[in-house]
Motif scaffolding. Structure first.
Motif, short mmCIF file in Angstrom:
data_model
loop_
_atom_site.label_atom_id
_atom_site.label_comp_id
_atom_site.label_asym_id
_atom_site.label_seq_id
_atom_site.Cartn_x
_atom_site.Cartn_y
_atom_site.Cartn_z
N TRP A 178 0.83 -1.21 0.00
CA TRP A 178 0.00 0.00 0.00
C TRP A 178 0.86 1.26 0.00
O TRP A 178 0.67 2.17 -0.79
N GLU A 179 1.86 1.26 0.90
CA GLU A 179 2.67 2.48 1.08
C GLU A 179 3.94 2.50 0.23
O GLU A 179 4.54 3.55 0.02
N HIS A 180 4.40 1.33 -0.21
CA HIS A 180 5.68 1.24 -0.94
C HIS A 180 5.46 0.53 -2.27
O HIS A 180 6.17 -0.42 -2.61
N PHE A 181 4.45 1.01 -3.01
CA PHE A 181 4.05 0.34 -4.26
C PHE A 181 5.23 0.16 -5.20
O PHE A 181 5.48 -0.94 -5.71
N ASP A 182 5.97 1.24 -5.45
CA ASP A 182 7.04 1.17 -6.45
C ASP A 182 8.20 0.26 -6.01
O ASP A 182 8.75 -0.50 -6.81
N GLU A 183 8.55 0.33 -4.72
CA GLU A 183 9.64 -0.52 -4.23
C GLU A 183 9.24 -2.00 -4.30
O GLU A 183 10.05 -2.86 -4.70
N VAL A 184 7.99 -2.30 -3.92
CA VAL A 184 7.56 -3.70 -3.95
C VAL A 184 7.43 -4.18 -5.40
O VAL A 184 7.77 -5.33 -5.72
#
Lengths: 209, 209
Positions: free
Chosen positions: A39-45
């Motif tokens: 949810w909070e780290h969409f791009d990193e995940v």
């Protein structure tokens, strides 16, 4: 990545990540944990996992595994049938599988309910979904209460049924306390107290303040 | 229940039910199917499965198994490691597990997207969820397209990776055709054409008119 160290991507507020964390602790497998949420780290995940979900487990060769049931299968294969939290054969495997499936379903519905009541604007909340999912959760929790009459969830020893049941209990109590009031399910309360006393669960805390 | 016959509770419009149906067909296990959905037959499904979901598999002793990954594990154990659609050991098991996990995640997000855009009143639809889930689905489908370069999804033989990939493809094309247009993913299209020619898939039709 530190050589030879597994990386668990996911915060323990995700019950799916947490059941992997508890299992890793039980197996004594060393790992680093990245406290990220999709949810909070969409791009990193997304860089790690194309479906952009946690948990993901990054293994020694740099490849990833996603979906907690798949990660747990990987870990079970890695430690071998003697140590595996999933018993290798019937009838114990049947019993563990049944409890795990119902407990994960409760987690799934608890997650959908959280999205419905906490993660969308209130005016977009659809009450029939809230009612339906709440009914499914309470009905399944009652069924679990009737099933777990032995020392551990599925019998005489600690298995993946305990890991998943414990994680489910804590998730519903924290996110939807009205659906799992302490005292309403004495068998589940007793099991949860046992799990809370175990270092495997304590070392995989929920991460709430 | 007819003596000795398995009962699959669930309609093949549920991709979770359908992957069990295709697997049962592949294994040559005779079964009866109840074309019920938890949505339309809540009380009937509740009688069988306390979490009120399909698929559920009722086995010979009258007990049930729920969650497709659990039902498939039961079937894999039942047929044994030689015949199992889940290869018993690495590295093939790793590859199959990875594809199955991504494909089931696409199915999960496809289901949530369907609830968001088709099963709730339009004024309760939350566009950020639609955008997010659509992005997750297309990103994962692109990743699968790059992964499935061998004759079958995970290598030289038909496995659970093919079953789940085929079911995923048909589900997304039918429910969210804008996310999986024929021609956009030629590798997936080719695999899907192969699956559509197999009796295991044909005998587990989608049930659309």
């Amino acid at each position: 990545m530190e050589d030879g160290k597994l990386i668990l991507v996911g915060w323990n507020r995700s019950p799916y990540a947490r059941r992997v964390a508890v299992s890793l602790n039980y197996y004594g497998i060393s790992y680093e944990q990245r406290h990220q949420t999709a949810w909070e780290h969409f791009d990193e995940v997304k860089e790690i996992n194309p479906i952009v979900k946690v948990p993901a487990l990054i293994i020694e060769d740099g490849s990833f595994i996603t979906e907690s049931y798949a990660i747990l299968d990987y870990l079970d294969c890695r430690v071998g049938p003697e140590l595996s939290l999933m018993p290798p054969s019937s009838p114990l495997r049947d019993e563990v599988r049944r409890i795990v499936a119902i407990a994960t379903s409760v987690i799934d519905k608890g997650r959908e309910l959280r999205y419905e009541v906490h993660l969308r604007p209130e005016e977009h909340c659809h009450q029939p979904f809230v009612d339906r999912w709440s009914a499914q959760i309470t009905n399944a929790i009652s069924a679990l209460e009737d099933m777990i009459t032995k020392p551990f969830a599925a019998g005489e020893k600690f298995t993946q049924a305990d890991v998943t049941l414990g994680v489910m209990y804590d998730m519903i109590q924290n996110m939807h306390p009205e659906l799992l009031t302490v005292g309403s399910y004495p068998g589940l309360d007793l099991k949860a107290a046992k799990y809370h006393s175990m270092k495997e669960f304590q070392q995989a805390g929920l991460g709430y303040d």
